[in-house]
Design an enzyme around this catalytic site. Sequence first.
Site, PDB file in Angstrom:
ATOM      1  CB  CYS A 148      -0.909   0.002   1.228  1.00  0.00           C
ATOM      2  SG  CYS A 148      -1.803   1.543   1.483  1.00  0.00           S
ATOM      3  CG  ASN A 178     -14.009  10.566  -3.270  1.00  0.00           C
ATOM      4  OD1 ASN A 178     -15.092  11.123  -3.082  1.00  0.00           O
ATOM      5  ND2 ASN A 178     -13.104  11.062  -4.096  1.00  0.00           N
ATOM      6  CG  HIS A 234      -4.243  -1.245   4.576  1.00  0.00           C
ATOM      7  ND1 HIS A 234      -3.916  -0.347   3.583  1.00  0.00           N
ATOM      8  CD2 HIS A 234      -4.902  -2.271   3.954  1.00  0.00           C
ATOM      9  CE1 HIS A 234      -4.329  -0.809   2.410  1.00  0.00           C
ATOM     10  NE2 HIS A 234      -4.937  -1.962   2.606  1.00  0.00           N
ATOM     11  CG  HIS A 285      -4.148   3.441   4.284  1.00  0.00           C
ATOM     12  ND1 HIS A 285      -3.161   2.658   4.868  1.00  0.00           N
ATOM     13  CD2 HIS A 285      -4.393   4.438   5.176  1.00  0.00           C
ATOM     14  CE1 HIS A 285      -2.838   3.180   6.033  1.00  0.00           C
ATOM     15  NE2 HIS A 285      -3.581   4.254   6.248  1.00  0.00           N
ATOM     16  CD  GLN A 335      -8.054  12.955  -3.041  1.00  0.00           C
ATOM     17  OE1 GLN A 335      -7.492  13.764  -3.780  1.00  0.00           O
ATOM     18  NE2 GLN A 335      -8.801  11.971  -3.504  1.00  0.00           N
ATOM     19  CB  SER A 381      -7.234   5.223  -6.739  1.00  0.00           C
ATOM     20  OG  SER A 381      -6.620   6.241  -5.960  1.00  0.00           O
ATOM     21  CB  CYS A 384       0.902   1.164   4.756  1.00  0.00           C
ATOM     22  SG  CYS A 384      -0.690   0.321   4.911  1.00  0.00           S
ATOM     23  CG  HIS A 399      -6.885   8.189   1.501  1.00  0.00           C
ATOM     24  ND1 HIS A 399      -7.243   6.931   1.041  1.00  0.00           N
ATOM     25  CD2 HIS A 399      -6.904   9.000   0.401  1.00  0.00           C
ATOM     26  CE1 HIS A 399      -7.461   6.978  -0.268  1.00  0.00           C
ATOM     27  NE2 HIS A 399      -7.270   8.224  -0.682  1.00  0.00           N
TER      28      HIS A 399
END
Length: 350
Positions: free
Chosen positions: A52, A155, A115, A166, A170, A163, A55, A168
């Site tokens: 990943c 998202n 993760h 993990h 933005q 995409s 990570c 997260h």
Amino acid sequence: MTSFNNNEHPHRRYNPLLDEWILVSPHRAKRPWQGQKETVHEDNRPEHDKDCYLCAGNVRANGVKNPDYTDCYVFENDFSALLKEEVTFESKAQSLFQLKPERGINKVVCFSPKHNLTLPEMEVSDIEKVVQTWAAQYIELGSHDFINYVQIFENKGSVMGCSNPHPHGQIWAQSSLPTQVDKTQKNLRAYYEKNKTSLLKDYLDQELKKEERIVLENEHFVVLVPFWATWPYETIIISKRHFGNIIAMSNEETKAFAEIIKGITMKYDNLFETSFPYSSGIHQAPTDRVSHPEWHFHMHFYPPLLRNATVKKFMVGYEMLGEAQRDISPEQSAKILRDLPNQHYKTKTT
């Protein structure tokens, strides 16, 4: 003649934030479905994935190694949609062919080094760190003289175009107000100038009296299905106190915001007992160094799932050519979400 029933009969509803209408067709939820079904992936990811890019300790696609971070980790997106560099540009504006350069900064916010740990499964104290990181980034990015808006969003899930699995979010910070934000600001401002009050504060006061679309509530925030909701299980978090941006929160409000984020995302996971996909984002005052008393802090959740974990709502055809349309009334979806357990399905005892 049959009496109107908003849970049975088609009707239109007005969205005052965007000055748009939406078609509600609750009777269509009864139709059989033979269309596309999404693949449900087993949520059995490891705590650390050596492959990943997000990570801790791993090397990203551009060769940069992540530090061994222990809570939130923020870095500039390796594949940014916006660039910081200023360019020379000679405007040759024509009414039908307008364009202008757009500067900005894109960042990635890893919520946790784990993760396999999404927001609904995180401790409230760790979600608080995410909120504090968002606030710090709002200040840092907004301090650039060419940044006038900071869009914080997540998202979640491959069905939403994520995409990397993990957990997260933005942050896209840019020189112009994005179209949806610009529409919202114009309507918030028009209401404030006319009434000298916050549109969302007045709206929330009415929702709290009606109690039809409330999903969750604590001392400082309310989660509800908006009267004008487009997506089947769309919700909005609205602050009870009128303030314009994330840095105006007190310590108590920061904790309450973290609690209610955990609460609604846990409800989502419990709905179909799956890691529930959505796009979410905070709408708040621009960073253009102008006073914005019209802005009222809020956060949108737009989840696509409709009937179960494999059937999603498509925005095509009429929605693209006419106007947004939904197949379940906001009152029905609010009740469904409200009645779900407040404990994550993975931790329930059999």
